[in-house]
Scaffold this motif. Sequence first.
Motif: not given
Length: 398
Positions: A48, A50-51, A53, A74-75, A110-112, A138, A140, A225, A245, A274, A276, A278
């Motif tokens: 996770g 790329s964006t 956190f 995944f972008e 790709g799909d983690a 990280s 989301a 979390s 969570k 924050l 983001t 998500s």
Amino acid sequence: MIIQPRTRGFICLTAHPEGAAQHIKDQIEYVKSKGKIADGPKKVLVIGASTGFGIASRISAAFGSDAATIGVFFEKPATEGKLGTAGWYNTAAFEKEAHAAGLYAKSINGDAFSDDIKKQTIDLIKQDLGQVDLIVYSLASPRRTHPKTGVQYASVLKPIDQAFTNKTVDFHTGVVTDITIQPVENQEDIDNTVAVMGGEDWKFWIEDLKAAGVLAEGVKTVAYSYIGPELTYPIYRNGTIGRAKDNLEATVPTLNELLKDLNGVSYVSVNKALVTQSSSAIPVVPLYISLLYKVMKAKGIHEGTIEQMQRLFAERLYNGSDLQLDEKGRIRVDDLEMREDVQKEVAALWEQATTENLEEISDIAGYRNDFFQLFGFNFDEIDYEKDTNEVVPVPSIG
Ligand code: NAD
Ligand code: NA
């Protein structure tokens, strides 16, 4: 191409490559300004990456302790006439800066959640790094295809026992309204959300990495979390996402058992609210964040994702002394958000907030600015009227 923001609700459909690069540079400068993290991580996998956190964690590791990093995300790639997503441009800029600084950085798009991406990642670790000493989890995501059963799960953001009515804001217009969110209809809503955002996939990653022998002695892993204030409990911590969570946090003892013979350890870090991609999708929360920003900025204790992650690494995970955990064993970097004086002031402002006074009593302008900056907009350094090349490769991907 001339690239301007184009939004649909809480989604921005466009992203600016040069603006994203500016955003990355600013975060790198911040981490450098704080000095090296002694005994920080050296070989890091960020899932996770790329964006939000995740990219802030990657930057904190790379520029805080010269870590080699592998990022999974995944972008949508940038191609001729077609914009890439913000996380694509973030990663393109990050890799360029990391390579210029002599740091190893490669990425996997790709799909983690899939076994295939886990295997590709393990192969890359084996080929280039041998082992990793930190895994940041990280992700989301609104959905997950289960790798063993093929079942597709979609998460929902709902209260559990009863309908929840509270204020919410359209952060584009600043209009404050009451919103009523109906509770889950059945246990399946809860189970689906836990399947997507709970700890099972984190566990699958650590199991696979361990079985492949790519975890270093003393390895650490951390997932993120959130708790937040009572006023968002029905939609967040006591809602479906909160159950996920709870499940993520309950995975820690299992992972600790798994990592024991490597002297490894797993943590959940509770982070600050924050802006983001998500969090902007959660009703009620953006109004809370805009009031929180106002109060924390006035007190001089506001932090963004990069300040949060730099502090997590320097003062918590790698501070060289005993790590303070809460009664449930979690790292807390939401400590400033949850300070009593902060929460009291936010709660008082919450009662007052209306469309008419919002610009004055909240930092909705700061919210909006952060939102656009997630997509590379609103940077003074960038001329948004100028033609810019949309085809920016991620060096390790192409
Ligand atoms: P984000 O949307 O900015 O980042 C999500 C990342 O996951 C991106 O890199 C994206 O590419 C990646 N991703 C999504 N689906 C994927 C898939 N199938 N395969 C591979 N990569 C995928 O979100 P964020 O706010 O940075 O959230 C990261 C974590 O932090 C989450 O667990 C979130 O709950 C937690 N958190 C967020 C906040 C907040 O206020 N934003 C606060 C505390 C904790
Ligand atoms: Na992230």
